[in-house]
Write an enzyme that holds these catalytic residues in place. Structure first.
Site, PDB file in Angstrom:
ATOM      1  CG  ASP A 174      -1.412   1.335   1.593  1.00  0.00           C
ATOM      2  OD1 ASP A 174      -2.063   1.911   0.712  1.00  0.00           O
ATOM      3  OD2 ASP A 174      -1.197   1.819   2.715  1.00  0.00           O
ATOM      4  CB  CYS A 213     -11.331   2.745   7.889  1.00  0.00           C
ATOM      5  SG  CYS A 213     -10.848   1.097   8.435  1.00  0.00           S
ATOM      6  CG  HIS A 247      -7.497   3.634   4.723  1.00  0.00           C
ATOM      7  ND1 HIS A 247      -7.716   4.551   5.700  1.00  0.00           N
ATOM      8  CD2 HIS A 247      -7.748   2.431   5.293  1.00  0.00           C
ATOM      9  CE1 HIS A 247      -8.065   3.937   6.818  1.00  0.00           C
ATOM     10  NE2 HIS A 247      -8.108   2.644   6.592  1.00  0.00           N
TER      11      HIS A 247
HETATM   12  N1  GLN Z   1      -9.447   0.209  14.271  1.00  0.00           N
HETATM   13  C1  GLN Z   1     -10.431  -0.121  13.284  1.00  0.00           C
HETATM   14  C2  GLN Z   1     -10.353  -1.570  12.856  1.00  0.00           C
HETATM   15  O1  GLN Z   1      -9.317  -2.166  12.920  1.00  0.00           O
HETATM   16  C3  GLN Z   1     -10.317   0.806  12.093  1.00  0.00           C
HETATM   17  C4  GLN Z   1      -8.995   0.702  11.415  1.00  0.00           C
HETATM   18  C5  GLN Z   1      -8.778   1.764  10.358  1.00  0.00           C
HETATM   19  O2  GLN Z   1      -9.346   2.846  10.408  1.00  0.00           O
HETATM   20  N2  GLN Z   1      -7.902   1.473   9.412  1.00  0.00           N
HETATM   21  O3  GLN Z   1     -11.323  -2.131  12.438  1.00  0.00           O
END
Ligand code: GLN
Length: 742
Positions: A372, A585, A687
């Site tokens: 990524d 996310c 993301h």
């Molecule tokens: N902490 C959350 C999870 O693992 C969101 C992770 C994130 O935003 N990349 O599901």
């Protein structure tokens, strides 16, 4: 020594011979790997070669430099040293170095953060030197907490090993804190080092530890050096930077060198007498920390200041890290940068040179780099616009992503095919124009090989055909990214974008979404105002046209969720009034009724009919590049996911899109869908940052924001004029092809 060990040595001997004589390849890993198959306890069996013991060096940035330099200092002190000098830092690399070595006094081993837990129980090193922990290759590690857990576990497996740690980094101090409480380690001290004074550096946007890991309160800083390093303190529970056993003082940091003295503050006058003074011809604040770590270890191992300084003066590892080349009178600096903190430090080095220059970035996404590249958006490339006139190039497998990132920093970059191509372009410039080449992990060797070959051929490089783009000053644009000279306001009310809790919700370049929205308005001459709402701040959403909230690790997400749930009524009114909202996310999960962390149910906003569960631990994650078909875009929407939560939409609730890539799952393993669309709310696991390679989604959000702005202010509706999105489309198409997305 058993039969297994004897067999393992034989296997290693044959593979080393084969690699060197048949395949003409360096044998830094493979022999150890083969031998470890035969004897998994190989390192334990080999550590007897080291008469006085060993030191492991771990941390995100600086491992190779620190371990090489420490090995040099020991050698300058007359010691025989074994070291995995090329940076082969898994158990196979350490085994190979030990297998190839004869009897020695010390072993100095660079160790990968996650592999220390395999290496240390066998090696039983005298010291572990812990340099720093920054976000890096999170697709491999999940979240930084996991690395911390793994290092703590490693220390638990070798109770006599003394931890020497950078106390300016709260993430390292937290490891020392936890290690001190482990059974068996009660009698083992930890040694704290740090920089005793502010180095007065400009701060970057993203920091990896904003809150206390003991009590989840935001830290306060007397000063911050870079990243999360500095003089930190938790105002709630009192967890603070521990008293320094070794402190770098009187730091001088210049373009061509640095100097400091290393004192033992707790040792009174004796500490001052025994102080080391260090000077080096390297630049960069991170080198102060690297050299402080080396000096502390050298002092603990009984080396003299003379041996230390001699090794630093002679240090020229020729490994492409801060390596300067002279190409027939033209200066080219090559350096490695593989994560946001390392990159930001490199940009500061470039910006110290205000003369016209070439700056080139090479970004690969191979296994060792991390698949990524969202992290490119956690780097403040905007600072390059202040670095004087420059010509920018982007290369490597993900050169297109790099070019898009630079475009949104206001810097035009051309893509190059490879390092040779770049050298021909550099040769188009007058000889006095210096070049800076910054490359990530797997792209560095190609750059180094091209430069080494050019030097071997006498340094003259044939200029590329065509006209050289003259270095340009990109610093002429306004602070909001709008071209200078244009009346930004034009009497029009600005579009107001609220970026909610960027100090907590900022993983994988999510803040880049705001940058993209801002620039796409500025390029169209539409005034824009960004309101960053940090933890503890309040905002009135009735004056806001667009909301963006990002993702984060569990701990930060939980603190941010309390802030966001406290705004529930305001957010509900905003959403019902068709206010556009982008939630990525972690904050996407908060839109639903609840989400789960460590088995605990955390209440969500309940704005959308969905819920988020978690089948396993935080380590059981969906991590992948991903592409979706969405009704909001003609092209597939490409991004990157890394989450432990699994989200389920209620019957009839619309997803953002359907997964069309070979890899990637989105909401959960079952539905092949990602995200949610509800009124003008867009929630997604993507993301990337999402909007950088998907400009149609950016413009969909902006169109909704302009509608709201017109309604809110009574001004006529502004249309979005088309922009040239060729670089964004090139980056999108590249990923679609790679992911098999149609
Ligand atoms: N902490 C959350 C999870 O693992 C969101 C992770 C994130 O935003 N990349 O599901």
């Amino acid at each position: 020594m058993g039969l297994r060990f004897t067999a393992a040595r034989a296997v290693s001997g044959i593979s080393t011979w084969g690699l060197k004589n048949v395949f003409h390849r360096p044998a830094a890993n493979f022999p150890g790997k083969m031998a470890l198959y035969v004897d998994p306890q190989l390192i334990a069996h080999l550590r007897g070669k080291l008469d006085r013991g060993s030191v492991c060096v771990v941390g995100t940035n600086g491992k190779t430099t620190v371990s090489n330099l420490l090995a040099d200092v020991l050698e300058a002190s007359g010691q025989r040293v074994v070291c995995n000098r090329t940076g082969a830092n898994l158990d196979s690399g350490v085994s190979t170095a030990l297998l190839h070595a004869g009897k020695a006094d010390w072993g100095v081993f660079e160790c990968d953060e996650l592999w220390l837990a395999k290496i240390l129980p066998q090696l039983r090193a005298n010291y572990v030197v812990l340099l720093n922990l920054f976000r890096d290759q999170l697709d491999r590690c999940g979240e930084i907490d996991r690395i911390q857990d793994s290092i703590v576990k490693a220390l638990g497996s070798s109770p006599e090993t003394v931890l020497v740690y950078n106390a300016d980094d709260p993430l390292c101090a937290s490891i020392a804190d936890r290690a001190g409480q482990l059974p068996g380690r009660e009698g083992t001290r930890s040694i704290a080092f740090g920089v005793a004074e502010s180095m007065g550096l400009a701060q970057n946007t993203v920091s990896d530890a904003t809150m206390c890991q003991r009590c989840s309160t935001m830290f306060e800083y007397d000063w911050r050096q870079y990243g999360q390093l500095g003089e930190w303190r938790c105002p709630n529970c009192g967890f603070a930077r521990p008293a320094l056993d070794f402190a770098a003082e009187n730091v001088q940091l210049g373009v061509n060198g640095l100097a400091f003295s290393l004192a033992k503050p707790g040792a009174g006058d004796a500490g001052r007498e025994g102080a080391f003074s260090v000077s080096a011809r390297f630049s960069g604040a991170y080198m102060v920390y690297n050299l402080a770590a080396v000096s502390v270890a050298a002092s603990l191992l009984g080396c003299t200041n003379e041996a230390l300084q001699k090794a630093i003066d002679a240090f020229d590892p020729q490994n492409g890290r801060l390596q300067t080349y002279d190409l027939a009178g033209r200066r080219v600096l090559l350096n490695l940068a593989k994560n946001p903190t390392g990159f930001n430090q490199n940009l500061k080095i470039v910006a110290q040179d205000q003369a016209p220059k070439v700056v080139a970035f090479f970004i690969n996404d191979k296994e060792a780099d991390g698949r990524d590249v969202s992290w490119l958006w956690d780097i403040d490339f905007e600072e390059l616009a202040q670095a004087g006139p420059l010509t920018a190039y982007a290369g490597g497998i993900r050169g297109r992503d790099m070019a898009v990132r630079l475009k949104y920093a206001g810097i035009d970059a051309q893509t190059v095919d490879n390092a040779d191509d770049l050298l021909h372009r550099i040769a188009q410039q007058p000889r006095e124009v210096s070049a800076y080449i910054i490359a990530n992990y797997t792209s560095l060797p190609g750059c180094k090989a091209a430069l080494d070959a050019a030097v071997a051929a006498g340094g003259e490089v044939e200029p590329a055909a065509g006209e050289a783009p003259a270095p340009r000053d990109f610093g002429t644009q306004g602070a909001d990214g709008a071209p200078a000279g244009e009346d930004a306001a034009n009497g029009q009310n600005p579009v107001v974008i609220a970026h909610l809790f960027p100090d907590l919700l900022n993983l994988y370049g999510d803040g880049g979404n705001v940058r993209v929205l801002q620039q796409r308005l500025a390029w169209r001459g539409i005034p824009v105002e960004i309101r960053r709402v940090n933890h503890g701040d309040a905002i009135d959403l009735s004056g806001v046209d667009l909301i963006m909230m990002g993702g984060s690790p569990d701990r930060e997400q939980k603190l941010a969720s309390a802030d966001i749930v406290a705004m529930r009524d305001q957010l509900d009114a905003y959403v019902q009034d068709m206010g556009p909202l982008l939630a990525i996310c972690g904050s996407y999960q908060m839109l639903g009724r609840e989400w789960l962390v460590d088995g605990e149910k955390v209440p969500g906003l309940g704005l959308v009919g969905m819920t988020t569960g978690r089948p396993g631990t935080s380590g059981d994650r969906l991590v992948s590049n991903i592409a979706l078909r969405s009704p909001l875009a003609d092209e597939p929407v490409v991004g990157y996911e890394n989450h432990a939560g699994r989200t389920y939409l209620d019957e009839g609730v619309e997803p953002f899109g359907t997964v069309v890539s070979n890899t990637g799952l989105g909401n959960n393993e079952e539905t092949k869908q990602d995200g949610v669309r509800y009124k003008n709310v867009l929630g997604t696991y993507l993301h990337g940052p999402l909007l950088a390679k998907n400009p149609q989604i950016a413009d969909w959000l902006l169109a909704r924001a302009l509608e709201r702005n017109a309604k809110r202010t009574g001004q006529p509706l502004v249309e979005l004029t088309p922009l040239d999105d060729a670089p964004e489309k090139a980056a999108n198409t590249f990923m679609c092809d790679k992911l098999g997305a149609k």
